[in-house]
Design a protein around this motif. Sequence first.
Motif, PDB file in Angstrom:
ATOM      1  N   LEU A   1     -68.797 -44.894  -3.444  1.00  0.00           N
ATOM      2  CA  LEU A   1     -68.593 -46.201  -2.834  1.00  0.00           C
ATOM      3  C   LEU A   1     -69.680 -46.562  -1.823  1.00  0.00           C
ATOM      4  O   LEU A   1     -70.219 -47.673  -1.843  1.00  0.00           O
ATOM      5  N   THR A   2     -69.984 -45.630  -0.926  1.00  0.00           N
ATOM      6  CA  THR A   2     -70.941 -45.920   0.150  1.00  0.00           C
ATOM      7  C   THR A   2     -72.311 -46.365  -0.369  1.00  0.00           C
ATOM      8  O   THR A   2     -72.864 -47.352   0.140  1.00  0.00           O
ATOM      9  N   PRO A   3     -72.908 -45.681  -1.375  1.00  0.00           N
ATOM     10  CA  PRO A   3     -74.223 -46.130  -1.865  1.00  0.00           C
ATOM     11  C   PRO A   3     -74.214 -47.552  -2.414  1.00  0.00           C
ATOM     12  O   PRO A   3     -75.243 -48.227  -2.431  1.00  0.00           O
ATOM     13  N   ALA A   4     -73.048 -48.021  -2.871  1.00  0.00           N
ATOM     14  CA  ALA A   4     -72.947 -49.373  -3.431  1.00  0.00           C
ATOM     15  C   ALA A   4     -72.420 -50.386  -2.418  1.00  0.00           C
ATOM     16  O   ALA A   4     -72.150 -51.537  -2.772  1.00  0.00           O
ATOM     17  N   ASN A   5     -72.267 -49.937  -1.160  1.00  0.00           N
ATOM     18  CA  ASN A   5     -71.746 -50.801  -0.094  1.00  0.00           C
ATOM     19  C   ASN A   5     -70.377 -51.383  -0.452  1.00  0.00           C
ATOM     20  O   ASN A   5     -70.079 -52.548  -0.186  1.00  0.00           O
ATOM     21  N   ILE A   6     -69.552 -50.553  -1.071  1.00  0.00           N
ATOM     22  CA  ILE A   6     -68.196 -50.952  -1.443  1.00  0.00           C
ATOM     23  C   ILE A   6     -67.223 -50.288  -0.478  1.00  0.00           C
ATOM     24  O   ILE A   6     -67.300 -49.085  -0.238  1.00  0.00           O
ATOM     25  N   ILE A   7     -66.314 -51.063   0.068  1.00  0.00           N
ATOM     26  CA  ILE A   7     -65.368 -50.533   1.052  1.00  0.00           C
ATOM     27  C   ILE A   7     -64.171 -49.892   0.372  1.00  0.00           C
ATOM     28  O   ILE A   7     -63.777 -48.766   0.685  1.00  0.00           O
TER      29      ILE A   7
ATOM     30  N   GLY B   1     -61.274 -48.739  -8.982  1.00  0.00           N
ATOM     31  CA  GLY B   1     -60.548 -48.289 -10.168  1.00  0.00           C
ATOM     32  C   GLY B   1     -61.321 -48.478 -11.443  1.00  0.00           C
ATOM     33  O   GLY B   1     -60.822 -48.185 -12.537  1.00  0.00           O
ATOM     34  N   ILE B   2     -62.558 -48.944 -11.337  1.00  0.00           N
ATOM     35  CA  ILE B   2     -63.424 -49.158 -12.498  1.00  0.00           C
ATOM     36  C   ILE B   2     -64.456 -48.033 -12.562  1.00  0.00           C
ATOM     37  O   ILE B   2     -65.063 -47.680 -11.546  1.00  0.00           O
ATOM     38  N   VAL B   3     -64.635 -47.465 -13.736  1.00  0.00           N
ATOM     39  CA  VAL B   3     -65.636 -46.414 -13.912  1.00  0.00           C
ATOM     40  C   VAL B   3     -66.988 -47.075 -14.135  1.00  0.00           C
ATOM     41  O   VAL B   3     -67.321 -47.509 -15.241  1.00  0.00           O
ATOM     42  N   GLY B   4     -67.751 -47.192 -13.046  1.00  0.00           N
ATOM     43  CA  GLY B   4     -69.083 -47.772 -13.106  1.00  0.00           C
ATOM     44  C   GLY B   4     -70.150 -46.703 -12.976  1.00  0.00           C
ATOM     45  O   GLY B   4     -69.890 -45.512 -13.144  1.00  0.00           O
ATOM     46  N   GLU B   5     -71.352 -47.116 -12.592  1.00  0.00           N
ATOM     47  CA  GLU B   5     -72.511 -46.211 -12.597  1.00  0.00           C
ATOM     48  C   GLU B   5     -72.319 -44.995 -11.689  1.00  0.00           C
ATOM     49  O   GLU B   5     -72.511 -43.854 -12.117  1.00  0.00           O
ATOM     50  N   ASN B   6     -71.938 -45.207 -10.438  1.00  0.00           N
ATOM     51  CA  ASN B   6     -71.813 -44.086  -9.514  1.00  0.00           C
ATOM     52  C   ASN B   6     -70.640 -43.178  -9.875  1.00  0.00           C
ATOM     53  O   ASN B   6     -70.712 -41.955  -9.709  1.00  0.00           O
ATOM     54  N   THR B   7     -69.549 -43.775 -10.363  1.00  0.00           N
ATOM     55  CA  THR B   7     -68.406 -42.960 -10.788  1.00  0.00           C
ATOM     56  C   THR B   7     -68.787 -42.121 -11.999  1.00  0.00           C
ATOM     57  O   THR B   7     -68.427 -40.939 -12.083  1.00  0.00           O
ATOM     58  N   ARG B   8     -69.515 -42.718 -12.941  1.00  0.00           N
ATOM     59  CA  ARG B   8     -69.971 -41.962 -14.129  1.00  0.00           C
ATOM     60  C   ARG B   8     -70.882 -40.807 -13.721  1.00  0.00           C
ATOM     61  O   ARG B   8     -70.789 -39.700 -14.268  1.00  0.00           O
ATOM     62  N   LYS B   9     -71.736 -41.053 -12.751  1.00  0.00           N
ATOM     63  CA  LYS B   9     -72.651 -40.007 -12.297  1.00  0.00           C
ATOM     64  C   LYS B   9     -71.883 -38.803 -11.779  1.00  0.00           C
ATOM     65  O   LYS B   9     -72.210 -37.649 -12.103  1.00  0.00           O
TER      66      LYS B   9
END
Length: 383
Positions: A110-116, A120-128
């Motif tokens: 979350l932090t690298p994407a500036n998301i607070i 619940g969505i599997v995006g780039e950082n979650t996949r990594k």
Amino acid sequence: MRISQKLPKGTPKNILTTLLLVNLVLPLALHGATFGITDIQSDFVFNKNLKQGETVAPDVSYLQYILNQSEDTKVAETGAGSLTGLTNFFGSKTYSAVSRFQEKYREEILTPANIINPTGIVGENTRKKLNQILRLLFVGTYPNSSGSTPLASSLSTSASNSATPKLFTSGTTGSNSTTGNTQSTVKRPPVITSFSAFKVFSGQFMSIFGTQFHPTANTLYLGSEKIGSYPSLDNGTKITFQVPQGLDTGSYEVGIVNSYGTASTGNLYVNVVKQTTATSTATQSFTPSLTTLYPNSSKNMNDLVYLYGDNFSFNNTLETSLGNTIVRSTNRKTLSFMISELPNYMEAFKKNKGKSISVTMRIRNENGLSKEQVVHVINFPNT
């Protein structure tokens, strides 16, 4: 594990729909009990965005498999989404588990994407992060105490990580019981699966969870320190005890000896912090406390609510005016749950369509009930 099937031309649509349902949505296996890391293709990587409502094979089943490796991101204990009922459907339970996964690895996802808040969505950082854990599973080093894995992050402490863990030793061993004159019954030994808290203070109450705990007599050890004999709760799956006041700071392997056998937690440790004279005279409280929640209101049944406070255990009971449910914390300070997890949510929805209600919330664990309560407003839709 690959799902592929060639169908003759002209196959009726209803048959196609049935085959898709059986292959993709229903639990992948009737053979789920034998599903393991060897069933995942060795060259597989998560390279697709995944979100609630989608059916994606085999990505979602592999996602559920990884989430189920850690207690605090588990999709389900039994049924669809559990280790014995993996599916390729991304439902509400998977959504909740992914959100907890993102909160757990906030600094990497979350932090690298500036998301607070977790999405619940599997995006780039979650996949990594999922791919990193998948590699650890393939080489057999997940979880391990030296990497940033779920258990490792839960067990981290400030002082005791560098110390040599206190290993479980006892001078006794459990014995299998014999019933009848001619036939012996071999009982399964106890198994320890998790703790209510991975970091505790001396004098604090905590619980261990597992199976095959004796109803009345379980000798408990922290390292080589015999703590005492305790009964079990919840049909032999829980033991609650007080960490001795004088126990030294360190990481302790937990052991249990009862008439069924002997069990220990191996490289899974409870980290104890000894209270100093200064903190003891201050009468430190271990009772859970609630300070705030976010958001203050919700309108969708799958909305996540976050509770903030202190002295949360790994397993806590969220007591609300819509019923009680179990919620987990890995850092003692935050909890999250979906509104639909409240037992009486659907009943309240049917009675209050298009209206708003206020739900009071408190936290209870081994160390008591929070004095504070917070209020969350649910705005029910019309349909």
